[in-house]
Design a protein around this motif. Structure first.
Motif, PDB file in Angstrom:
ATOM      1  N   VAL A 773       0.818  -1.214   0.000  1.00 11.52           N
ATOM      2  CA  VAL A 773       0.000   0.000   0.000  1.00 11.52           C
ATOM      3  C   VAL A 773       0.850   1.262   0.000  1.00 11.52           C
ATOM      4  N   GLU A 774       2.111   1.152   0.397  1.00 10.01           N
ATOM      5  CA  GLU A 774       2.959   2.342   0.444  1.00 10.01           C
ATOM      6  C   GLU A 774       3.509   2.708  -0.926  1.00 10.01           C
ATOM      7  N   GLY A 775       4.026   1.728  -1.673  1.00 13.40           N
ATOM      8  CA  GLY A 775       4.613   2.006  -2.978  1.00 13.40           C
ATOM      9  C   GLY A 775       3.626   1.812  -4.109  1.00 13.40           C
ATOM     10  N   VAL A 776       3.235   0.560  -4.341  1.00 11.62           N
ATOM     11  CA  VAL A 776       2.261   0.266  -5.397  1.00 11.62           C
ATOM     12  C   VAL A 776       0.936   0.950  -5.080  1.00 11.62           C
ATOM     13  N   GLY A 777       0.566   0.950  -3.807  1.00 14.40           N
ATOM     14  CA  GLY A 777      -0.688   1.602  -3.420  1.00 14.40           C
ATOM     15  C   GLY A 777      -0.694   3.082  -3.745  1.00 14.40           C
ATOM     16  N   GLU A 778       0.448   3.754  -3.599  1.00 11.47           N
ATOM     17  CA  GLU A 778       0.502   5.175  -3.932  1.00 11.47           C
ATOM     18  C   GLU A 778       0.287   5.383  -5.430  1.00 11.47           C
ATOM     19  N   LEU A 779       0.818   4.474  -6.248  1.00 12.29           N
ATOM     20  CA  LEU A 779       0.568   4.569  -7.690  1.00 12.29           C
ATOM     21  C   LEU A 779      -0.916   4.387  -7.991  1.00 12.29           C
ATOM     22  N   LEU A 780      -1.574   3.475  -7.278  1.00 15.91           N
ATOM     23  CA  LEU A 780      -3.016   3.295  -7.468  1.00 15.91           C
ATOM     24  C   LEU A 780      -3.772   4.566  -7.104  1.00 15.91           C
ATOM     25  N   LEU A 781      -3.389   5.191  -5.994  1.00 15.43           N
ATOM     26  CA  LEU A 781      -4.070   6.413  -5.571  1.00 15.43           C
ATOM     27  C   LEU A 781      -3.834   7.549  -6.556  1.00 15.43           C
ATOM     28  N   ILE A 782      -2.601   7.649  -7.045  1.00 16.44           N
ATOM     29  CA  ILE A 782      -2.292   8.696  -8.043  1.00 16.44           C
ATOM     30  C   ILE A 782      -3.102   8.468  -9.300  1.00 16.44           C
ATOM     31  N   GLY A 783      -3.101   7.210  -9.784  1.00 15.30           N
ATOM     32  CA  GLY A 783      -3.852   6.912 -10.994  1.00 15.30           C
ATOM     33  C   GLY A 783      -5.333   7.156 -10.837  1.00 15.30           C
ATOM     34  N   ALA A 784      -5.881   6.753  -9.694  1.00 11.65           N
ATOM     35  CA  ALA A 784      -7.310   6.941  -9.440  1.00 11.65           C
ATOM     36  C   ALA A 784      -7.656   8.425  -9.382  1.00 11.65           C
ATOM     37  N   GLU A 785      -6.855   9.201  -8.669  1.00 11.38           N
ATOM     38  CA  GLU A 785      -7.133  10.628  -8.521  1.00 11.38           C
ATOM     39  C   GLU A 785      -7.032  11.349  -9.866  1.00 11.38           C
ATOM     40  N   ARG A 786      -5.969  11.096 -10.607  1.00 12.00           N
ATOM     41  CA  ARG A 786      -5.779  11.801 -11.882  1.00 12.00           C
ATOM     42  C   ARG A 786      -6.785  11.343 -12.927  1.00 12.00           C
ATOM     43  N   GLY A 787      -7.129  10.036 -12.896  1.00 12.60           N
ATOM     44  CA  GLY A 787      -8.120   9.552 -13.855  1.00 12.60           C
ATOM     45  C   GLY A 787      -9.485  10.163 -13.623  1.00 12.60           C
ATOM     46  N   ARG A 788      -9.911  10.226 -12.368  1.00 18.55           N
ATOM     47  CA  ARG A 788     -11.242  10.762 -12.065  1.00 18.55           C
ATOM     48  C   ARG A 788     -11.287  12.286 -12.155  1.00 18.55           C
ATOM     49  N   LYS A 789     -10.128  12.912 -12.051  1.00 19.90           N
ATOM     50  CA  LYS A 789     -10.104  14.357 -12.261  1.00 19.90           C
ATOM     51  C   LYS A 789     -10.456  14.675 -13.708  1.00 19.90           C
ATOM     52  N   THR A 790      -9.988  13.834 -14.629  1.00 15.34           N
ATOM     53  CA  THR A 790     -10.325  13.995 -16.044  1.00 15.34           C
ATOM     54  C   THR A 790     -11.744  13.527 -16.324  1.00 15.34           C
ATOM     55  N   ARG A 791     -12.114  12.400 -15.695  1.00 16.78           N
ATOM     56  CA  ARG A 791     -13.406  11.772 -16.000  1.00 16.78           C
ATOM     57  C   ARG A 791     -14.057  11.348 -14.683  1.00 16.78           C
ATOM     58  N   PRO A 792     -14.922  12.161 -14.111  1.00 16.36           N
ATOM     59  CA  PRO A 792     -15.500  11.855 -12.795  1.00 16.36           C
ATOM     60  C   PRO A 792     -16.247  10.531 -12.731  1.00 16.36           C
ATOM     61  N   ASP A 793     -16.819  10.074 -13.862  1.00 11.57           N
ATOM     62  CA  ASP A 793     -17.575   8.821 -13.865  1.00 11.57           C
ATOM     63  C   ASP A 793     -16.702   7.613 -14.195  1.00 11.57           C
ATOM     64  N   LEU A 794     -15.393   7.775 -14.155  1.00  8.17           N
ATOM     65  CA  LEU A 794     -14.460   6.698 -14.467  1.00  8.17           C
ATOM     66  C   LEU A 794     -14.629   5.543 -13.483  1.00  8.17           C
ATOM     67  N   THR A 795     -14.794   4.329 -13.988  1.00  6.17           N
ATOM     68  CA  THR A 795     -14.886   3.135 -13.153  1.00  6.17           C
ATOM     69  C   THR A 795     -13.479   2.659 -12.806  1.00  6.17           C
ATOM     70  N   LEU A 796     -13.259   2.372 -11.511  1.00  9.93           N
ATOM     71  CA  LEU A 796     -11.940   1.958 -11.034  1.00  9.93           C
ATOM     72  C   LEU A 796     -12.026   0.571 -10.398  1.00  9.93           C
ATOM     73  N   SER A 797     -10.994  -0.240 -10.646  1.00 15.38           N
ATOM     74  CA  SER A 797     -10.969  -1.581 -10.051  1.00 15.38           C
ATOM     75  C   SER A 797      -9.542  -2.096 -10.021  1.00 15.38           C
ATOM     76  N   ILE A 798      -9.339  -3.200  -9.304  1.00 12.77           N
ATOM     77  CA  ILE A 798      -8.098  -3.952  -9.453  1.00 12.77           C
ATOM     78  C   ILE A 798      -8.470  -5.373  -9.868  1.00 12.77           C
ATOM     79  N   CYS A 799      -7.594  -5.985 -10.649  1.00 14.06           N
ATOM     80  CA  CYS A 799      -7.898  -7.323 -11.151  1.00 14.06           C
ATOM     81  C   CYS A 799      -6.696  -8.255 -11.045  1.00 14.06           C
ATOM     82  N   GLY A 800      -5.697  -7.892 -10.243  1.00  8.93           N
ATOM     83  CA  GLY A 800      -4.555  -8.771 -10.055  1.00  8.93           C
ATOM     84  C   GLY A 800      -4.828  -9.794  -8.957  1.00  8.93           C
ATOM     85  N   GLU A 801      -3.793 -10.571  -8.629  1.00  6.22           N
ATOM     86  CA  GLU A 801      -3.918 -11.578  -7.585  1.00  6.22           C
ATOM     87  C   GLU A 801      -4.364 -10.976  -6.254  1.00  6.22           C
ATOM     88  N   HIS A 802      -4.049  -9.699  -6.048  1.00  3.20           N
ATOM     89  CA  HIS A 802      -4.383  -9.064  -4.779  1.00  3.20           C
ATOM     90  C   HIS A 802      -5.886  -8.857  -4.604  1.00  3.20           C
TER      91      HIS A 802
END
Length: 853
Positions: A773-802
């Protein structure tokens, strides 16, 4: 002379006494509850943890004052009472206060045989647990006067003093011994291994003895009302006439409680007492809100309840008991959900080795995928397929698996590998398929002789073994098994969980069979369909190889045209199975070399199949080889350089959408582009897919909708999510590759050193197993924040083993993700974990008045 501790430092356990679990321990509190239920509990005194610590430090306690509660000539037992019963504690000591005068009184009351048995047992117990003498010196089992004299003589020789006759002295020695045993280093380490804090408190309870020996019906027993393995209502337990304590019940002379064709039982001997115990059990269940095991003693026909403890149980029994309690109104549905540990569900989804049966363990490894299966050893995918065609269960044994082993894994009952870790290919695929799997086993595979060697034993192809993927054990022969527990209790609990959770749960499903499993476990759709797995079927693999060997675009398109109807049929099946639920299809991802043979024999067979010279096949295989294929020509890069592949897949998806729509089912497919790093990649692929969709609509004369999204697997995609979201309706974070690229680690190779890294604190956990959650998780948070800033209705998910890990689900909930996707067999775990998180947040919010999310 040290001052005795005041009488306030111990309390008689009554209905109204101030007994606190943290201060006096769980046993003292439980006994008070039994007393409040009017159960016949012998008089009891509770000694709090603070007093026990003082005793361990050498402060004396007024044992005469304690004994005064029990009257003259009474015998007592001393039992541990930690705050948590799972923490264990020192051994119980019975018959404290016994001496020659008590012996003579017992002879008159119960007879010489009973009195002698009590005397010998107390001397043995005191000598070994209090005086710490060698138990082998007190082995006598026959309670004769000679045996008692010998035991007393040995004690005097070893201790240089006579056996203590003073009851107060005996009690003081017992209390001090138990207190110091609890504070010992070994005991502390054992408690810590069970999750206890370093300074875990210990209370002690002193209880009047109910002898279990006498002229009339006398004995001791334990009784419970559910089967500890299955959780089914069932009276089980043992009873030993003329016996004391739980240890006595281990003898072969102990009887079963209910009528038994092999001999008499407590129900036969004392039907009224048996019926009373059943009533007591029902009262405990209703008022203590739990299935309890009752420890009881009968003395001359008089029943005494000495203790009640929570029935030890398997995971499947725990679930059934929780649902039964909630269904009967004893606990709420919310509490029932919280009583079942999410990770324990894996035990119920698969067959399991029966814990009551024998185990012949020949090797151990990493428990990579839960469940158990028995089968005959095979060493290749071809052999596994042949075995399956004959209807014979087999265990696929490999040094390590590769993508070409997919067909063999589909055919096998379980998988065993010599190498690998929790995130190796075998582990990941086995979990997705629901196959029991053990990896990194301590065995040696000899592929030439087709044998495995483990701990001095050898097994060859065709030998029968059992794989226990829950414990990581490899067993010789066929073990006794328990069937999966996917019954109405399982469905009821997960139905309740769905009412409470607040994040979506989808499944990763690569085939129609996977999709059917996902539906069986009530997934809310498919969050990741890896289409490349569809190409490893024998008939498709040949066509795939023809496409790879094509030199021009037209030839590639022609080969792919032969794959089109196969892909379309796959997608039609997926859409129909999911019945209108969302289906997210990832376009082709792996490097092409994975579809080519790697050995000389395989290349020769391919040359014959393609009618090409072996030299040409060899050159092409070598040309496609990459130094680092996971970072090479794969994913969207294939879609840009060889666009015919994605064109064919898009056409298959859209034609399947139209076909299913004509049958009356509305489908909105989600098309996902893998391994994106730049906005331009998405633009190029999107343009071609939109064009394919337009052509299909024109030819079909039918409109349909679809969503195009991106699988975020590279750090750059997470950082540039704002501009990528301009062309994407959803972002699904593939945390497997994103973790690899963030750390610069190969998940297939990291197992060689990961344990050392975790042990030495470099990483708190294996980042491929528990989301960082510290390293990879920060990338997820950055991606989620920047993606939804462009597109508020953007659907977010994870689909890896985690996606199926409770810790990762918690992170995604707090980050505002819409859903997680995991392998089908982890869907129940994810549903329950999400409910736990939501209910715990609700509880915390109620306590603090602040919203958690």
């Amino acid at each position: 002379m040290q001052k005795l501790m005041p009488i306030e430092d111990f309390t008689e356990v009554t209905q109204t006494a101030k007994i606190d679990r943290q201060a006096h321990g769980w046993r003292a509190k439980c006994l008070q509850r039994l007393i409040r239920l009017d159960l016949p509990v012998p008089k009891t005194v509770a000694i709090p943890a603070a007093t026990v610590r003082a005793i361990a430090a050498g402060h004396p306690i007024d044992c005469k004052a304690i004994l005064s509660y029990f009257g003259d000539d009474a015998l007592v037992s001393v039992r541990p009472s930690p705050a948590n019963p799972d923490w264990g504690g020192p051994a119980t000591i019975l018959n404290v206060g016994h001496n020659k005068a008590r012996h003579d009184a017992l002879v008159k009351r119960h007879g010489a045989q009973a009195a002698n048995a009590i005397s010998l047992r107390f001397i043995q117990s005191y000598a070994t647990h209090v005086a710490r003498l060698d138990p082998d010196m007190f082995e006598a089992k026959d309670p004769s006067p000679d045996a008692i004299r010998d035991a007393l003589r040995v004690y005097a020789l070893e201790m240089d003093e006579e056996f203590p006759e003073d009851p107060a002295r005996q009690l003081a020695d017992v209390l001090r011994s138990m207190a110091r045993a609890w504070e010992g280093t070994t005991a502390r380490l054992l408690r810590q291994a069970k999750g206890a804090p370093l300074e875990a408190p210990l209370g002690l309870v002193v209880q009047a003895m109910a002898q279990g020996m006498g002229q009339g019906i006398s004995g001791s027993g334990v009784m419970q009302f559910v089967d500890p393995v299955t959780g089914q209502p069932q009276i089980t337990g043992r009873y030993l006439g003329q016996g004391q304590g739980r240890d006595a019940l281990k003898t072969a002379k102990a009887l079963y409680l209910t009528r038994d064709p092999r001999g008499s039982s407590l129900e036969d001997i004392a039907p009224e007492i048996f019926a009373t115990l059943i009533r007591h059990g029902a009262a405990c269940r209703a008022k203590l809100r739990e299935e309890m095991q009752i420890e009881f003693t009968i003395e001359d026909g008089h029943l005494a309840v000495l203790d009640a403890v929570r029935v030890q149980r398997s995971a499947r029994a725990s679930l059934r008991i929780a649902v039964a309690l909630a269904s009967d109104g004893v606990i709420s549905a919310e509490e029932a959900v919280l009583r079942v540990e999410p990770r324990a569900l894996s035990e119920m989804l698969h067959s399991q080795v029966d814990p009551r049966g024998p185990r012949d363990v020949v090797a151990r490894g990493i428990a990579a995928s839960p469940g158990a299966a028995t089968g005959r050893i095979v060493f290749s995918s071809a052999a596994a397929q042949a075995s399956a065609s004959r209807g014979e269960a087999c265990i696929l044994v490999r040094r390590e698996t590769a993508p070409e082993d997919i067909r063999g894994m589909h055919s096998a009952a379980a998988v065993l590998t010599e190498r690998g870790g929790m995130t190796s290919h075998a582990a990941v695929i086995a979990r997705g398929l629901g196959l029991p799997c053990v990896v990194g086993a301590n065995l040696r595979l000899d592929p030439r002789d087709k044998r495995i060697h483990a701990e001095g034993r050898s097994f060859g192809e065709g030998d029968l073994i059992t794989i226990d993927g829950t414990t990581g054990q490899v067993l010789a022969g066929a073990a006794e098994m328990l069937a999966p527990a996917l019954d109405e209790h399982f469905q009821t609990l997960l139905g309740w969980a769905d009412q409470f959770r607040d994040i979506g749960i989808r499944a990763n499903a690569d085939t129609p069979a996977d999709a059917a499993t996902a539906r069986k476990f009530a997934a809310q759709g498919i969050g990741l369909c890896r289409t490349e797995h569809m190409f490893f079927e024998e008939d498709r693999l040949v066509v795939m190889r023809e496409m790879i060997f094509a030199d021009v675009s037209e030839d590639r398109a022609a080969a792919l045209a032969r794959l089109l109807p196969m892909q379309r049929a796959d997608f039609v099946q997926l859409f129909e199975i999911m019945a209108g639920l969302p289906v997210c299809i990832r376009l082709f991802d792996p490097p092409l070399h994975e579809f080519l043979p790697h050995d000389r024999e395989g290349m020769r067979e391919l040359a014959e199949a393609l009618d090409k010279p072996l030299s040409e096949v060899t050159r092409r295989v070598e040309a496609l080889a990459e130094f680092n294929p996971m970072l090479g020509m794969r994913g969207v890069r294939l879609g840009v350089v060889l666009p015919e592949i994605y064109d064919m897949q898009a056409q298959a998806i859209f034609e399947a959408t139209v076909e299913v729509a004509r049958r009356g089912a509305a489908v909105v497919p989600e098309v996902m582009i893998p391994l994106v790093s730049a906005k331009r990649e998405v633009e190029l692929v999107k343009a071609r897919i939109d064009a394919v969709a337009a052509n299909v609509k024109i030819k079909a004369g039918r409109e349909f909708d679809y969503k195009l999204g991106v699988m975020v697997e590279t750090p750059r995609a997470a950082l540039r999510a704002g501009e990528i979201a301009q062309h994407a309706a959803f972002l699904s974070f593939g945390t497997n590759d994103l973790t690899q690229m963030t750390y610069g680690l190969s998940r297939d190779d990291a197992g060689r050193f990961m344990n050392i890294y975790v042990q030495q604190g470099v990483f708190p956990e294996d980042p491929f197993h528990i989301l960082d959650v510290e390293g990879v998780g920060e990338l997820l948070l950055i991606g989620a924040e920047r993606g939804r800033k462009t597109r508020p209705d953007l659907t977010l998910s994870i689909c890896g083993e985690h996606g199926g890990n409770p810790e990762s689900i918690e992170f995604c909930r707090r980050a505002g993700f819409d859903y997680v996707s995991c392998s089908p067999y982890r869907v129940p775990l994810a549903r329950l974990a999400a409910a736990h998180l939501a209910l715990n947040d609700r509880s915390m919010q109620a306590q603090t008045g602040h919203k958690i999310l």
